[in-house]
Design an enzyme around this catalytic site. Structure first.
Site, PDB file in Angstrom:
ATOM      1  N   SER A  42      -9.063   2.284   3.666  1.00 53.08           N
ATOM      2  CA  SER A  42      -8.197   2.957   2.727  1.00 53.08           C
ATOM      3  C   SER A  42      -7.246   2.008   1.988  1.00 53.08           C
ATOM      4  O   SER A  42      -6.488   2.438   1.120  1.00 53.08           O
ATOM      5  CB  SER A  42      -7.367   4.011   3.462  1.00 53.08           C
ATOM      6  OG  SER A  42      -6.559   3.428   4.476  1.00 53.08           O
ATOM      7  N   SER A  92      -9.566   0.243   7.915  1.00 53.79           N
ATOM      8  CA  SER A  92      -8.987   0.331   6.576  1.00 53.79           C
ATOM      9  C   SER A  92      -8.410  -0.967   6.025  1.00 53.79           C
ATOM     10  O   SER A  92      -8.057  -1.023   4.850  1.00 53.79           O
ATOM     11  CB  SER A  92      -7.907   1.413   6.549  1.00 53.79           C
ATOM     12  OG  SER A  92      -8.490   2.686   6.635  1.00 53.79           O
ATOM     13  N   LYS A 137       0.838  -1.198   0.000  1.00 57.54           N
ATOM     14  CA  LYS A 137       0.000   0.000   0.000  1.00 57.54           C
ATOM     15  C   LYS A 137       0.873   1.249   0.000  1.00 57.54           C
ATOM     16  O   LYS A 137       1.872   1.327   0.719  1.00 57.54           O
ATOM     17  CB  LYS A 137      -0.901  -0.022   1.241  1.00 57.54           C
ATOM     18  CG  LYS A 137      -1.864   1.154   1.373  1.00 57.54           C
ATOM     19  CD  LYS A 137      -2.690   0.992   2.639  1.00 57.54           C
ATOM     20  CE  LYS A 137      -3.642   2.161   2.861  1.00 57.54           C
ATOM     21  NZ  LYS A 137      -4.449   1.985   4.088  1.00 57.54           N
TER      22      LYS A 137
END
Length: 508
Positions: A170, A194, A92
């Site tokens: 996220s 997330s 990520k």
């Protein structure tokens, strides 16, 4: 290996390496070919690194050759006998810094600067040291502050199950990459659902570890007030356990340390634990908090656990778990955190940050956070600490799997939804007028584990009327990842998970 050949998960791929059925360079070529084919529609991987990934896979192949030639043991830290050396992963683009790799956190000003990491974080050293090879960094909302992945800087990521739906956030880019089969595992982090939200939206296993289980060294200390923790998105429970064994090694000076495992123990080893009947509370939050499809998914998972011999107590949750006052304290910590984040960038860039640098919601949050007195921040943390002590009495003190004892009067697990409704369409949560309200309603079940520091896991147990995944969530006591993983494995072995298979977008 053909570009279409896939393996169930990272463990199966590693076993294929060990058996000589394929080798890391072939697996990486397949992953890159799949990324090239699928990523234009998904927008999941925003910083691909194909040349470096292939070079690292070749180095992994050489290590496997030496193992075969030398008859070396294949034991590794996960305790299951076969290392992940050469397995493709994704990282990520928020945290997990990599030296020389783009690192933009979804922020326009970092894109414009072409910002790159200057060091390898402790976490990335653990991942790369295990032999995992990154195909690239994945899309994330700006600074990870929302539960959909639609940053202005890179545009929206699509859900592989339906390209007009959100993949969650996220860690939405990472979830989309795993669900689409580009990689079997991917890094994420969870400061307010997330990891769990995108896992639920994309049909994956998403484990949020206990606070302090995964180090934020060397750059970060009390990350987002202690709310945030790194972890991994996986297709199977066994991969989740093995990944946690890889990344759960503290660094000197960490502000929090999760309860350590005993000598010779591993999270992967917990999957084979013989579970006693557990006391499991189930809550959908009361009337109207979760939609009917979500409530049915929770009820079905609870029924399965009951058939497996566990004691289910419906409509039960810790006192204050859904307290309205939590939002007031949480927003103070988050806004001060946003102000601190931008102040840190201003210091590093040696210039003030302006409203032109960041998205309006984050600028507003930072402005308000900067205006609050320090006492407001401390008071919010103290209020959350009191709430945490209040809810902790709900759980058994010892979360480890094992025989029941007479003094185990609390609950072993709490089951809730992950999201309060089905996966929304892209744009629904990013709406400038109603988005914040919609996020608050949809995320009513995820923030609690971040505030308490407890581990929680999202499991892909159901689908909605459109065939899209719905996740259910299990919470355990502080340090109870082993129990979560053991129960998750039990559900999986009872055919309680939906199948990923070939996703609809592949035939388009």
């Amino acid at each position: 290996m053909s570009a279409d050949r896939r393996f169930e998960d990272a463990t199966a791929l590693a076993q294929a390496f060990a058996a000589g059925e394929t080798e890391p360079a072939e697996a990486m070529q397949a992953a890159l070919a799949r990324m090239e084919r699928l990523n234009p529609a998904l927008n999941a991987v925003i910083h691909p690194r194909p040349e470096r990934a292939l070079a690292e896979a070749e180095a992994s192949a050489q290590r496997w050759s030496r193992r075969w030639a030398g008859g070396e043991t294949l034991d590794d830290a996960s305790g299951v006998g076969v290392p992940f050396d050469g397995v493709p992963m994704a990282v990520k683009d928020l945290g997990c810094e990599q030296a020389g790799e783009f690192h933009h956190a979804g922020a326009r000003f970092l894109v414009e600067l072409g910002w790159q990491g200057s060091l390898d974080s402790h976490l990335y050293r653990l991942l790369s040291g295990s032999g995992l090879v990154s195909v690239g960094r994945t899309n994330t909302p700006e600074f990870g502050t929302t539960i959909t992945t639609e940053p202005d800087a890179y545009g929206p990521t699509a859900n592989p199950w339906s390209l007009d739906r959100s993949p969650g956030g996220s860690s939405g880019g990472s979830a989309a990459a795993v669900a689409a089969g580009i990689v079997p595992v991917a890094h994420g982090n969870d400061g307010g659902g997330s990891i769990r939200v995108p896992a639920a939206a994309c049909g994956l296993v998403g484990l949020k570890p206990t606070r302090g289980r995964v180090s934020t060294a060397p750059r970060l200390g009390e990350h987002r007030g202690g709310f945030a923790v790194d972890g991994m998105l996986t297709r199977t429970v066994r991969d989740a356990a093995r990944c946690l064994d890889i990344i759960s090694r503290p660094a000197p000076g960490d502000p929090y340390i999760a309860p350590p495992l005993g000598p010779g123990e591993s999270f992967a080893g917990s999957l084979a634990a013989s579970l006693p009947p557990l006391r499991i509370a189930v809550s959908t939050g009361g009337r109207g908090r979760a939609s009917p499809p979500v409530c049915r998914a929770v009820e079905q998972a609870a029924d399965l656990l009951a058939r497996l011999g566990h004691r289910i107590e419906p409509d039960t949750a810790p006192d204050g778990w859904f307290s309205a006052e939590l939002a007031d304290h949480t927003i103070v910590v988050r806004m001060v955190g946003m102000a601190t984040e931008l102040a840190g960038w201003a210091e590093r860039l040696e210039r003030p940050m302006t409203s032109d640098d960041v998205e309006p919601a984050n600028w507003w949050s930072a402005e308000l956070g900067a205006s609050l007195p320090a006492s407001a921040y401390v008071q919010a943390l103290e209020a959350l600490a009191r709430w945490r002590r209040r809810v902790m009495s709900f759980w058994n003190a010892d979360p480890a799997p094992g025989p029941s004892t007479p003094d185990r009067n609390g609950f072993d697990l709490l089951m809730t939804p992950v999201l309060a409704d089905v996966t929304p369409h892209l744009g629904y949560l990013a709406d400038p007028i109603d988005g914040a309200r919609r996020i608050a309603e949809l995320a009513a079940f995820v923030n609690q584990a971040n505030l308490s520091g407890q581990p929680a896991i999202s499991l892909p147990t159901a689908r909605d009327a459109d065939g899209l995944p719905l996740g259910v969530q299990l919470h355990a006591a502080h340090g109870g990842e082993g129990l979560l993983l053991a129960v998750a494995q039990q559900i999986s072995e009872a055919d309680g998970f939906i199948a990923l298979g070939d996703l609809p977008q592949e035939s388009s």
